[in-house]
Write a protein that holds these residues in place. Structure first.
Motif, PDB file in Angstrom:
ATOM      1  N   ASP A  82       0.838  -1.209   0.000  1.00  0.00           N
ATOM      2  CA  ASP A  82       0.000   0.000   0.000  1.00  0.00           C
ATOM      3  C   ASP A  82       0.867   1.251   0.000  1.00  0.00           C
ATOM      4  O   ASP A  82       0.639   2.192  -0.773  1.00  0.00           O
ATOM      5  CB  ASP A  82      -0.901   0.035   1.246  1.00  0.00           C
ATOM      6  CG  ASP A  82      -1.879  -1.115   1.320  1.00  0.00           C
ATOM      7  OD1 ASP A  82      -2.277  -1.631   0.259  1.00  0.00           O
ATOM      8  OD2 ASP A  82      -2.244  -1.508   2.450  1.00  0.00           O
ATOM      9  N   TYR A  83       1.846   1.258   0.871  1.00  0.00           N
ATOM     10  CA  TYR A  83       2.692   2.444   1.040  1.00  0.00           C
ATOM     11  C   TYR A  83       3.701   2.557  -0.104  1.00  0.00           C
ATOM     12  O   TYR A  83       4.013   3.669  -0.548  1.00  0.00           O
ATOM     13  CB  TYR A  83       3.373   2.392   2.406  1.00  0.00           C
ATOM     14  CG  TYR A  83       2.351   2.290   3.521  1.00  0.00           C
ATOM     15  CD1 TYR A  83       1.614   3.406   3.914  1.00  0.00           C
ATOM     16  CD2 TYR A  83       2.064   1.068   4.129  1.00  0.00           C
ATOM     17  CE1 TYR A  83       0.646   3.314   4.903  1.00  0.00           C
ATOM     18  CE2 TYR A  83       1.091   0.963   5.114  1.00  0.00           C
ATOM     19  CZ  TYR A  83       0.380   2.090   5.491  1.00  0.00           C
ATOM     20  OH  TYR A  83      -0.594   1.987   6.465  1.00  0.00           O
ATOM     21  N   ASP A  84       4.173   1.426  -0.595  1.00  0.00           N
ATOM     22  CA  ASP A  84       5.059   1.466  -1.767  1.00  0.00           C
ATOM     23  C   ASP A  84       4.315   2.044  -2.973  1.00  0.00           C
ATOM     24  O   ASP A  84       4.904   2.754  -3.796  1.00  0.00           O
ATOM     25  CB  ASP A  84       5.601   0.067  -2.077  1.00  0.00           C
ATOM     26  CG  ASP A  84       6.591  -0.417  -1.027  1.00  0.00           C
ATOM     27  OD1 ASP A  84       7.131   0.428  -0.282  1.00  0.00           O
ATOM     28  OD2 ASP A  84       6.825  -1.644  -0.932  1.00  0.00           O
ATOM     29  N   HIS A  85       3.012   1.753  -3.051  1.00  0.00           N
ATOM     30  CA  HIS A  85       2.192   2.320  -4.127  1.00  0.00           C
ATOM     31  C   HIS A  85       2.075   3.836  -3.974  1.00  0.00           C
ATOM     32  O   HIS A  85       2.146   4.576  -4.961  1.00  0.00           O
ATOM     33  CB  HIS A  85       0.808   1.666  -4.127  1.00  0.00           C
ATOM     34  CG  HIS A  85      -0.122   2.205  -5.175  1.00  0.00           C
ATOM     35  ND1 HIS A  85       0.200   2.236  -6.516  1.00  0.00           N
ATOM     36  CD2 HIS A  85      -1.366   2.742  -5.073  1.00  0.00           C
ATOM     37  CE1 HIS A  85      -0.802   2.770  -7.192  1.00  0.00           C
ATOM     38  NE2 HIS A  85      -1.759   3.088  -6.342  1.00  0.00           N
ATOM     39  N   ARG A  98       4.286   5.751  -2.752  1.00  0.00           N
ATOM     40  CA  ARG A  98       5.576   6.271  -3.224  1.00  0.00           C
ATOM     41  C   ARG A  98       5.632   6.266  -4.754  1.00  0.00           C
ATOM     42  O   ARG A  98       6.124   7.218  -5.373  1.00  0.00           O
ATOM     43  CB  ARG A  98       6.715   5.417  -2.637  1.00  0.00           C
ATOM     44  CG  ARG A  98       8.107   5.756  -3.184  1.00  0.00           C
ATOM     45  CD  ARG A  98       8.516   7.181  -2.833  1.00  0.00           C
ATOM     46  NE  ARG A  98       9.718   7.597  -3.529  1.00  0.00           N
ATOM     47  CZ  ARG A  98       9.724   8.149  -4.749  1.00  0.00           C
ATOM     48  NH1 ARG A  98       8.588   8.363  -5.403  1.00  0.00           N
ATOM     49  NH2 ARG A  98      10.860   8.523  -5.308  1.00  0.00           N
ATOM     50  N   GLN A  99       5.101   5.212  -5.373  1.00  0.00           N
ATOM     51  CA  GLN A  99       5.099   5.124  -6.841  1.00  0.00           C
ATOM     52  C   GLN A  99       4.233   6.208  -7.476  1.00  0.00           C
ATOM     53  O   GLN A  99       4.443   6.586  -8.638  1.00  0.00           O
ATOM     54  CB  GLN A  99       4.613   3.744  -7.281  1.00  0.00           C
ATOM     55  CG  GLN A  99       5.623   2.628  -7.002  1.00  0.00           C
ATOM     56  CD  GLN A  99       4.972   1.259  -6.881  1.00  0.00           C
ATOM     57  OE1 GLN A  99       3.801   1.083  -7.211  1.00  0.00           O
ATOM     58  NE2 GLN A  99       5.719   0.288  -6.392  1.00  0.00           N
ATOM     59  N   LEU A 100       3.273   6.737  -6.705  1.00  0.00           N
ATOM     60  CA  LEU A 100       2.425   7.823  -7.203  1.00  0.00           C
ATOM     61  C   LEU A 100       3.126   9.184  -7.117  1.00  0.00           C
ATOM     62  O   LEU A 100       2.531  10.203  -7.444  1.00  0.00           O
ATOM     63  CB  LEU A 100       1.114   7.871  -6.403  1.00  0.00           C
ATOM     64  CG  LEU A 100       0.162   6.679  -6.595  1.00  0.00           C
ATOM     65  CD1 LEU A 100      -0.996   6.757  -5.610  1.00  0.00           C
ATOM     66  CD2 LEU A 100      -0.369   6.631  -8.029  1.00  0.00           C
ATOM     67  N   GLY A 101       4.394   9.165  -6.660  1.00  0.00           N
ATOM     68  CA  GLY A 101       5.177  10.408  -6.617  1.00  0.00           C
ATOM     69  C   GLY A 101       5.320  11.027  -5.250  1.00  0.00           C
ATOM     70  O   GLY A 101       5.788  12.170  -5.127  1.00  0.00           O
ATOM     71  N   ASN A 102       4.938  10.279  -4.210  1.00  0.00           N
ATOM     72  CA  ASN A 102       5.007  10.818  -2.847  1.00  0.00           C
ATOM     73  C   ASN A 102       6.284  10.358  -2.145  1.00  0.00           C
ATOM     74  O   ASN A 102       6.328   9.282  -1.553  1.00  0.00           O
ATOM     75  CB  ASN A 102       3.758  10.378  -2.072  1.00  0.00           C
ATOM     76  CG  ASN A 102       2.486  10.935  -2.678  1.00  0.00           C
ATOM     77  OD1 ASN A 102       2.317  12.145  -2.771  1.00  0.00           O
ATOM     78  ND2 ASN A 102       1.594  10.063  -3.124  1.00  0.00           N
ATOM     79  N   ASP A 103       7.307  11.194  -2.232  1.00  0.00           N
ATOM     80  CA  ASP A 103       8.595  10.866  -1.602  1.00  0.00           C
ATOM     81  C   ASP A 103       8.422  10.705  -0.095  1.00  0.00           C
ATOM     82  O   ASP A 103       7.719  11.490   0.549  1.00  0.00           O
ATOM     83  CB  ASP A 103       9.616  11.986  -1.863  1.00  0.00           C
ATOM     84  CG  ASP A 103      10.140  11.958  -3.292  1.00  0.00           C
ATOM     85  OD1 ASP A 103       9.983  10.922  -3.952  1.00  0.00           O
ATOM     86  OD2 ASP A 103      10.680  12.986  -3.740  1.00  0.00           O
ATOM     87  N   GLY A 104       9.097   9.692   0.467  1.00  0.00           N
ATOM     88  CA  GLY A 104       9.085   9.512   1.912  1.00  0.00           C
ATOM     89  C   GLY A 104       7.882   8.739   2.432  1.00  0.00           C
ATOM     90  O   GLY A 104       7.678   8.675   3.640  1.00  0.00           O
ATOM     91  N   TRP A 105       7.079   8.138   1.540  1.00  0.00           N
ATOM     92  CA  TRP A 105       5.884   7.420   1.983  1.00  0.00           C
ATOM     93  C   TRP A 105       5.914   5.943   1.615  1.00  0.00           C
ATOM     94  O   TRP A 105       4.875   5.270   1.671  1.00  0.00           O
ATOM     95  CB  TRP A 105       4.627   8.096   1.437  1.00  0.00           C
ATOM     96  CG  TRP A 105       4.401   9.421   2.092  1.00  0.00           C
ATOM     97  CD1 TRP A 105       4.864  10.631   1.674  1.00  0.00           C
ATOM     98  CD2 TRP A 105       3.692   9.670   3.310  1.00  0.00           C
ATOM     99  NE1 TRP A 105       4.477  11.634   2.550  1.00  0.00           N
ATOM    100  CE2 TRP A 105       3.749  11.069   3.561  1.00  0.00           C
ATOM    101  CE3 TRP A 105       2.999   8.862   4.211  1.00  0.00           C
ATOM    102  CZ2 TRP A 105       3.157  11.657   4.672  1.00  0.00           C
ATOM    103  CZ3 TRP A 105       2.398   9.458   5.313  1.00  0.00           C
ATOM    104  CH2 TRP A 105       2.475  10.831   5.539  1.00  0.00           C
ATOM    105  N   SER A 106       7.076   5.409   1.253  1.00  0.00           N
ATOM    106  CA  SER A 106       7.198   3.964   1.029  1.00  0.00           C
ATOM    107  C   SER A 106       7.064   3.247   2.368  1.00  0.00           C
ATOM    108  O   SER A 106       7.153   3.874   3.437  1.00  0.00           O
ATOM    109  CB  SER A 106       8.554   3.626   0.412  1.00  0.00           C
ATOM    110  OG  SER A 106       9.587   3.893   1.357  1.00  0.00           O
ATOM    111  N   TYR A 107       6.856   1.936   2.328  1.00  0.00           N
ATOM    112  CA  TYR A 107       6.729   1.175   3.570  1.00  0.00           C
ATOM    113  C   TYR A 107       7.995   1.318   4.415  1.00  0.00           C
ATOM    114  O   TYR A 107       7.926   1.495   5.633  1.00  0.00           O
ATOM    115  CB  TYR A 107       6.448  -0.291   3.282  1.00  0.00           C
ATOM    116  CG  TYR A 107       6.297  -1.124   4.531  1.00  0.00           C
ATOM    117  CD1 TYR A 107       5.236  -0.911   5.407  1.00  0.00           C
ATOM    118  CD2 TYR A 107       7.217  -2.124   4.858  1.00  0.00           C
ATOM    119  CE1 TYR A 107       5.089  -1.658   6.568  1.00  0.00           C
ATOM    120  CE2 TYR A 107       7.078  -2.884   6.010  1.00  0.00           C
ATOM    121  CZ  TYR A 107       6.014  -2.648   6.868  1.00  0.00           C
ATOM    122  OH  TYR A 107       5.881  -3.394   8.004  1.00  0.00           O
TER     123      TYR A 107
END
Length: 535
Positions: A106-109, A111-120
């Motif tokens: 969920d969180y890796d997604h 980040r893939q949407l362009g949100n730096d710092g929100w990967s798992y």
């Protein structure tokens, strides 16, 4: 009542799951003056702190906003109740206490949407920072944080049989849904401690509420954010029917009013889609068309099975002596049925073997009623509800007028997507597969709801449209991202406005695969760090 202090370093609107966290962390520095504003009252109602008390706090205007959706085409034009916490602790003071983070994907997604710092990998430290895990610290869990996370304090044979049934049909056992893998069947953990609810107000506010630089006000309704030359400079609020007052911030304002409240306040402030704002006579001040859009929620379909043995909570609640014994056990030992969360056993499963991760979640309760929050049936039964984890259908929250006391219009648009319909059907069939297993079927007398007359895909989907309900996880209405419909950037700053952020479940670009309280608290932790870093 009026506030004597006129200016604060930080103003936080909403003392809910995330807002309490932000207030705690920002006020740690004695040089920051922090104002925390809550529309509801103090959390003194005793049922808030007894885990099973959500039966008394939901649909109760003392603690609940008591929102209702507009008539929803996907639910055969039904309007349904949408409980949201209106009290210190927000929805964490009346939720089912289940501690679930969602999947790493969920969180890796995000980040893939362009949100730096929100990967798992980036958010895991914040989950651990918040947590005081009863089982201790490890690679995935923290200890010593404000939020108590505990094992459930009551077990039943029918719950064990449900886990055995899952294992029988190929779903593995899982003792930790927040560890290495989410998939599997097992007992939930709860945000509780010694048999009492650990809301975000209990965890984050109670220990620090006497800080001299922290002002907490309750029963104060924020009307709008004051904007001046593209900057948020303060908020307009009122206490009851008293005249309005403007309070200023010389640094930042943080909206933590939730997936309904935060977009509503932005719209009342003139921030949103100009066409919609003009339609309700709100002067448009900043064009941000995504405000109130991208609303997502988990829709649950419940199955109720009558049991052969009198071994469910229905039997105890409907027996005056057993009911009295439940109260005595809780008073003396803080154990027994009154320590139960909204569900005891959970299952995260894949409806098709080709899927990489679970796409449905089951909540199992050794009780049943016609509607959550209402009285229990007068027969022995359990409930197995299923929800699709990542719905595609999107709704909207829209201000209805210029009056801040008028509730916004909530359009969930459930089951709009063909995929949502198919996954819901698959989940309902999986529920029956569990019931027909060798482990569970000996306990079952009959299927009460939907009942054996509901068989075809068309009948099952029609049953879902007629009976399905929210599982209380609205998110996404001030979504984080880089596309034209994003409301905040990856630092949670409202796009195009200085000094204004949103920190709550409304910033989620997509719905997490599970319950939303733990992620909202994580968002509060991360937001506070970003605010302090940027200062």
């Amino acid at each position: 009542m009026r506030l004597e202090q006129q200016t604060f370093t930080y103003i936080i609107v909403g003392a809910g799951s995330a807002g309490c966290v932000v207030a705690n962390r920002l006020s740690k520095n004695p040089n920051n003056t922090v104002l925390l504003i809550e529309a509801g009252g103090k959390d003194t109602y005793p049922w808030i702190h007894i885990p099973v008390g959500y039966f008394k706090t939901m649909h109760n205007p003392k603690t609940d906003w008591c929102f209702q959706t507009e008539k929803d085409p996907g639910l055969n034009n039904r309007s349904i109740k949408w409980p949201r916490g209106k009290v210190l602790g927000g929805s964490s003071s009346l939720n089912g206490l289940l501690y679930i983070r969602g999947q790493a994907a969920d969180y890796d997604h995000w980040r893939q949407l362009g949100n730096d710092g929100w990967s798992y990998e980036s958010v895991l430290p914040y989950f651990k920072k918040a947590e005081d895990q009863e089982r201790g610290q490890d690679e995935f869990h923290g200890s010593g944080g404000p939020l108590k996370v505990s094992n459930i304090r009551t077990h039943r044979a029918i719950c064990d049989a449900y886990i055995d049934a899952a294992e029988e049909i190929g779903i593995p056992r899982n003792d930790d849904f927040n560890g290495h893998e989410q998939e599997g069947a097992g007992y939930f953990q709860l945000t509780s401690h010694n048999g009492r609810r650990c809301s975000s107000a209990v965890a984050y506010l109670n220990p620090i509420k006497h800080r001299k630089n922290l002002t907490i006000v309750t029963k104060a309704l924020v009307h709008k954010v004051i904007l001046k030359n593209g900057r948020a400079t303060g908020v307009e609020l009122s206490f009851g029917k008293n005249s309005t007052q403007v309070i200023h911030s010389n640094n930042e304002i943080v909206l933590s009013a939730g997936a309904i409240g935060s977009p509503h306040i932005l719209q009342l402030s003139g921030i949103g889609d100009p066409q919609h704002l003009q339609s309700v006579n709100i002067p448009a001040k900043h064009n941000l068309p995504g405000v109130g859009q991208n609303l997502r929620d988990h829709l649950q379909v419940r199955a109720v099975y009558k049991t052969k043995q009198k071994n469910t909570l229905n039997d105890e609640v409907n027996n005056p002596i057993k009911k009295m014994m439940m109260g005595i056990e809780y008073a003396l030992f803080r154990t027994g049925p009154l320590t139960m969360g909204a569900s005891q056993v959970g299952i995260f499963a894949r409806t098709h073997p080709s899927l990489e991760v679970p796409d449905v979640q089951f909540h199992f309760q050794p009780l049943s009623s016609d509607n959550p929050g209402e009285g229990l049936h007068n027969f022995s039964a359990f409930t197995s509800s299923v929800c699709q984890l990542r719905p595609e259908s999107q709704g909207q929250v829209l201000a209805a007028s210029t009056n801040p006391q008028d509730y916004p219009k909530i359009h969930p648009n459930y089951l709009q997507s063909e995929i949502d319909q198919q996954v819901t059907l698959a989940g309902m069939k999986l529920s029956r597969q569990l019931a027909h297993s060798k482990a569970l079927s000996p306990h079952i007398a009959e299927e009460y709801d939907p009942g054996p007359h509901v068989q075809t895909d068309e009948e099952l989907l029609e049953h879902a449209r007629n009976t399905a309900n929210t599982i209380y996880h609205p998110v996404g209405t001030c979504k984080m991202g880089t596309d034209p419909m994003a409301v905040v950037d990856d630092r949670l700053r409202v796009r195009g406005i200085k000094g204004l952020r949103v920190a709550d479940a409304s910033i989620m670009p997509t719905l997490v695969s599970g319950n939303t309280n733990a992620p909202a608290i994580m968002i509060g932790e991360k937001a506070a760090d970003m605010i302090l870093d940027d200062a």
